[in-house]
Design a protein around this motif. Structure first.
Motif, PDB file in Angstrom:
ATOM      1  N   TYR A 173     -94.772  35.315-102.980  1.00  0.00           N
ATOM      2  CA  TYR A 173     -95.285  34.193-102.205  1.00  0.00           C
ATOM      3  C   TYR A 173     -96.802  34.156-102.302  1.00  0.00           C
ATOM      4  O   TYR A 173     -97.465  35.190-102.341  1.00  0.00           O
TER       5      TYR A 173
ATOM      6  N   TYR B 278    -101.307  37.000-101.583  1.00  0.00           N
ATOM      7  CA  TYR B 278     -99.993  37.110-102.221  1.00  0.00           C
ATOM      8  C   TYR B 278     -99.185  38.165-101.482  1.00  0.00           C
ATOM      9  O   TYR B 278     -99.745  39.122-100.950  1.00  0.00           O
ATOM     10  N   GLY B 279     -97.870  37.997-101.466  1.00  0.00           N
ATOM     11  CA  GLY B 279     -97.021  38.992-100.832  1.00  0.00           C
ATOM     12  C   GLY B 279     -95.566  38.773-101.162  1.00  0.00           C
ATOM     13  O   GLY B 279     -95.182  37.753-101.741  1.00  0.00           O
ATOM     14  N   ASP B 280     -94.741  39.750-100.783  1.00  0.00           N
ATOM     15  CA  ASP B 280     -93.304  39.624-101.035  1.00  0.00           C
ATOM     16  C   ASP B 280     -92.571  39.022 -99.845  1.00  0.00           C
ATOM     17  O   ASP B 280     -91.377  38.795 -99.901  1.00  0.00           O
ATOM     18  N   GLN B 281     -93.278  38.793 -98.751  1.00  0.00           N
ATOM     19  CA  GLN B 281     -92.733  38.126 -97.560  1.00  0.00           C
ATOM     20  C   GLN B 281     -93.449  36.793 -97.388  1.00  0.00           C
ATOM     21  O   GLN B 281     -94.641  36.695 -97.630  1.00  0.00           O
ATOM     22  N   PRO B 282     -92.738  35.760 -96.951  1.00  0.00           N
ATOM     23  CA  PRO B 282     -93.435  34.489 -96.704  1.00  0.00           C
ATOM     24  C   PRO B 282     -94.429  34.655 -95.543  1.00  0.00           C
ATOM     25  O   PRO B 282     -94.221  35.487 -94.657  1.00  0.00           O
ATOM     26  N   PRO B 283     -95.492  33.890 -95.543  1.00  0.00           N
ATOM     27  CA  PRO B 283     -96.483  34.017 -94.461  1.00  0.00           C
ATOM     28  C   PRO B 283     -95.882  33.589 -93.120  1.00  0.00           C
ATOM     29  O   PRO B 283     -94.998  32.729 -93.064  1.00  0.00           O
ATOM     30  N   GLN B 284     -96.372  34.209 -92.074  1.00  0.00           N
ATOM     31  CA  GLN B 284     -95.889  33.857 -90.734  1.00  0.00           C
ATOM     32  C   GLN B 284     -96.502  32.522 -90.332  1.00  0.00           C
ATOM     33  O   GLN B 284     -97.666  32.230 -90.617  1.00  0.00           O
TER      34      GLN B 284
ATOM     35  N   ASP C 265     -87.659  39.865-107.225  1.00  0.00           N
ATOM     36  CA  ASP C 265     -87.846  39.186-105.949  1.00  0.00           C
ATOM     37  C   ASP C 265     -88.969  38.165-106.075  1.00  0.00           C
ATOM     38  O   ASP C 265     -89.900  38.338-106.873  1.00  0.00           O
TER      39      ASP C 265
END
Length: 61
Positions: free
Chosen positions: A41, A52-58, A38
């Protein structure tokens, strides 16, 4: 009586077989779930903190 005479394989055929086998293994490995990870981001907050994360920032957060 039936018998089969095996002849030695020439180097060119052996190399062709090796390259084809390597291509098959490589294509199989590239299609495995491990190779298709996956996306990760990265974003920078207004205060300059890198996250960093696996979901895009809001948006607007």
């Amino acid at each position: 009586m039936f018998y089969c005479v095996l002849r030695p394989i020439s180097r060119s055929w052996l190399m062709a077989l090796l390259v084809a086998s390597a291509g098959l293994v490589l294509s199989d490995w590239m299609s495995s779930p491990i190779a298709q990870a996956d996306p990760i981001y990265r974003w920078v907050s207004p205060s300059g903190v890198i996250s960093y994360g696996d979901q895009p920032p809001q948006k607007g957060a």
